[in-house]
Design a protein around this motif. Structure first.
Motif, PDB file in Angstrom:
ATOM      1  N   GLU A  98      40.045  36.454  44.729  1.00 37.71           N
ATOM      2  CA  GLU A  98      39.099  37.164  45.606  1.00 37.71           C
ATOM      3  C   GLU A  98      37.785  37.388  44.856  1.00 37.71           C
ATOM      4  OE1 GLU A  98      37.714  40.275  45.283  1.00 37.71           O
ATOM      5  OE2 GLU A  98      36.876  40.418  47.286  1.00 37.71           O
ATOM      6  N   GLU A  99      37.871  37.653  43.543  1.00 35.37           N
ATOM      7  CA  GLU A  99      36.652  38.048  42.827  1.00 35.37           C
ATOM      8  C   GLU A  99      35.659  36.893  42.649  1.00 35.37           C
ATOM      9  OE1 GLU A  99      35.722  40.848  42.467  1.00 35.37           O
ATOM     10  OE2 GLU A  99      37.411  42.187  42.310  1.00 35.37           O
ATOM     11  N   ALA A 147      30.649  45.428  49.642  1.00 36.20           N
ATOM     12  CA  ALA A 147      31.378  44.419  48.862  1.00 36.20           C
ATOM     13  C   ALA A 147      31.988  43.379  49.796  1.00 36.20           C
ATOM     14  CB  ALA A 147      32.488  45.091  48.055  1.00 36.20           C
ATOM     15  N   GLY A 148      32.259  42.206  49.242  1.00 34.72           N
ATOM     16  CA  GLY A 148      33.004  41.179  49.971  1.00 34.72           C
ATOM     17  C   GLY A 148      34.488  41.505  49.905  1.00 34.72           C
ATOM     18  N   ARG A 192      22.567  39.978  48.973  1.00 34.08           N
ATOM     19  CA  ARG A 192      23.418  40.464  50.068  1.00 34.08           C
ATOM     20  C   ARG A 192      22.568  41.211  51.099  1.00 34.08           C
ATOM     21  NH1 ARG A 192      29.315  41.328  47.651  1.00 34.08           N
ATOM     22  NH2 ARG A 192      28.934  40.413  45.595  1.00 34.08           N
ATOM     23  N   HIS A 221      33.988  47.863  39.629  1.00 32.76           N
ATOM     24  CA  HIS A 221      33.762  46.749  38.675  1.00 32.76           C
ATOM     25  C   HIS A 221      33.399  47.340  37.323  1.00 32.76           C
ATOM     26  CE1 HIS A 221      33.112  43.290  41.806  1.00 32.76           C
ATOM     27  NE2 HIS A 221      34.259  43.897  41.915  1.00 32.76           N
ATOM     28  N   TRP A 278      25.331  33.414  46.980  1.00 31.05           N
ATOM     29  CA  TRP A 278      25.422  33.263  45.529  1.00 31.05           C
ATOM     30  C   TRP A 278      24.795  31.916  45.143  1.00 31.05           C
ATOM     31  CZ3 TRP A 278      31.074  34.597  43.517  1.00 31.05           C
ATOM     32  CH2 TRP A 278      31.257  35.979  43.573  1.00 31.05           C
ATOM     33  N   ASP A 323      33.757  33.422  45.847  1.00 34.90           N
ATOM     34  CA  ASP A 323      34.706  34.535  45.907  1.00 34.90           C
ATOM     35  C   ASP A 323      35.422  34.477  47.259  1.00 34.90           C
ATOM     36  OD1 ASP A 323      32.347  37.297  46.568  1.00 34.90           O
ATOM     37  OD2 ASP A 323      32.384  35.220  47.275  1.00 34.90           O
ATOM     38  N   MET A 324      36.460  35.295  47.378  1.00 35.67           N
ATOM     39  CA  MET A 324      37.357  35.272  48.538  1.00 35.67           C
ATOM     40  C   MET A 324      37.888  33.857  48.786  1.00 35.67           C
ATOM     41  SD  MET A 324      35.183  37.871  48.808  1.00 35.67           S
ATOM     42  CE  MET A 324      33.731  37.312  49.648  1.00 35.67           C
TER      43      MET A 324
HETATM   44  O1  HGY Z   1      31.690  40.083  45.164  1.00 31.05           O
HETATM   45  C1  HGY Z   1      32.341  40.879  45.843  1.00 31.05           C
HETATM   46  O2  HGY Z   1      31.814  41.615  46.652  1.00 31.05           O
HETATM   47  C2  HGY Z   1      33.839  40.979  45.667  1.00 31.05           C
HETATM   48  O3  HGY Z   1      34.077  41.875  44.612  1.00 31.05           O
HETATM   49  N1  HGY Z   1      34.405  39.692  45.397  1.00 31.05           N
END
Ligand code: HGY
Ligand code: MN
Ligand code: MN
Length: 425
Positions: free
Chosen positions: A137-138, A364-365, A296, A390, A224, A145-146
């Motif tokens: 996920e990170e 956050a994602g 974001r 984090h 990203w 991510d995800m």
């Molecule tokens: O990047 C984010 O928001 C999550 O921590 N993957």
């Protein structure tokens, strides 16, 4: 609601002590000296946590399945064997470097706690309950991510996933095989009707407003990028500014530009989390710089505009600094709205428990943003003390953690025993 259902629902209780103990136990895996923990996706530490989660799933006699990207599923079957009308409760157990104890783990283990409540009460749900822990996920070792939930919901082909090369040079497919989590289960056989995710907010909103529950309405878009800048190594002492092609100054200008962009916007957030110079020496003008950009915004148009502004700036920089630049997209996800029916059920459940709650956007994602592509998806937040995440200092008091899982149980019981929520059942 018939009497049996009401009795069944009343018998469901969260075993809070076991949940808190399991969160603590996972938090010990990948421990760092200064109190954090690191379990990068598909690392030995991630494997250790996966093995522990699978063991706990088996202790509850859940049917454990692993899919081709290593997503872990524990199934408590309902009256039938089909998962088409299942409720899935999931999150992740991989971490960033030197992480706090709750990010992801809290949601995955709370799903297990709901399954345990059914097992302990001897109540069989009408529909299957699937507890899920999604791979990577990170997205800090392997981008995007995800990734696990993106694959599970058909957003990235398995060949691309397996061929992904991490920031440490490892290939995802090889790492998956090395830790023994390359599974066979066809994801489409487990796509649920509903998806719930319980998560610490990781931001300052609930804590600063003294709110106990966050009803997550939407989640911001994510962009990203990796930017590589090529200049010319030269002597720090002999080279006049006019002769420099300084990759370091170019990178620094990008960092400042992104901060200015965020400050002048209504809601765009920008971060340069990684920046590397080479040859990285005190008396050599950097010939190369590599930096990551995380942008974001909850508004789709503003996110696209921020990306356009950045690309325009890079063009100007190319001329001004005389450097070469290459830009690679690492992740790009549109903002997501969660299911309004589930959100209002969460709100009702919090109210009936007497917990304060507010609607909130996720900064956050989360895996829920991917599950929203294939199921009715919703999220429940609990406060993060000081909005820290984090970071080893990530903290949520036990009492607030347990309030979150009680709301999760109420909503889940409603979906698994009837069509409403626990208190209406
Ligand atoms: O990047 C984010 O928001 C999550 O921590 N993957
Ligand atoms: Mn998370
Ligand atoms: Mn995270």
């Amino acid at each position: 609601m018939d009497r049996d259902t009401a009795d069944n629902v009343r018998r469901l209780e969260i075993d809070g002590a076991t949940l808190l103990r399991q969160i603590e136990r996972l938090g010990e895996i990948g421990r760092e000296r200064d109190g954090g923990r690191t379990r990068l996706a598909l690392s030995d530490q991630d494997k250790c946590a996966r093995d522990q989660l699978v063991q706990w799933m088996k202790e509850l006699e859940l049917d454990v399945k692993i899919d081709p990207i290593g997503n872990i599923f524990g199934i408590l079957y309902g009256e039938g064997e089909s998962c088409a009308d299942a409720l899935m409760i999931g999150s992740h157990i991989d971490t960033v470097i030197n992480a706090g104890p709750f990010d992801g783990v809290y949601g995955a283990l709370s799903g297990l706690a709901v399954a345990r409540a059914f097992r302990n009460a001897g109540v069989r749900p009408l529909r299957p309950l699937i507890v899920a822990a999604f791979t990577n996920e990170e997205g800090v070792r392997f981008q995007p991510d995800m990734m696990g939930s993106l694959f599970f919901t058909g957003g990235i082909p398995i060949d691309d996933v397996l061929a992904t090369r991490g920031i440490d040079g490892a290939f995802l497919g090889e790492e998956l095989r090395r830790i023994g989590y390359k599974g066979e289960t066809e994801p489409s056989s487990l796509v649920p009707a509903d998806y719930l995710e319980l998560h610490v907010e990781q931001g300052p909103v609930l804590d600063s407003k003294q709110m106990e529950i966050g009803v997550v309405e939407n989640l911001q878009g994510i962009s990203w990028k990796r930017i590589e800048i090529s200049g010319t190594a030269n002597h720090a002492g002999t080279t006049p500014v006019s002769m420099r092609r300084d990759a370091g100054v170019a990178a620094a200008r990008i960092v400042v530009f992104l901060r200015e962009l965020a400050l002048s916007s209504e809601g765009t957030r920008t971060t340069v989390g990684s920046l590397r110079f080479s040859p990285d020496l005190i008396n050599v003008i950097p010939s190369n710089a590599v930096l990551t950009v995380d942008i974001r915004d909850p508004e789709s148009a503003r996110l696209a505009d921020a990306e356009k502004q950045l690309l325009r700036f890079l063009e100007e920089l190319r001329t001004k600094e005389g450097v070469e630049l290459s830009v690679k997209s690492l992740a790009r996800f549109e903002p997501v709205r969660f299911d309004e029916e589930l959100a209002s059920i969460i709100e009702d459940a919090a109210k009936k428990r007497g917990y304060s709650s507010m609607r909130i956007t996720s900064g956050a994602g989360h895996d829920a943003q991917m599950l929203a592509r294939v199921a009715k998806a919703a999220m429940i937040f609990v406060p993060s003390r000081g909005g820290i995440s984090h970071n080893p200092a990530e903290y949520t008091p036990d009492e607030l953690l347990l309030q979150g899982v009680h709301v999760l149980l109420d909503v889940a019981a409603g979906r698994l025993l009837k069509g409403g929520n626990k208190t209406e059942v």
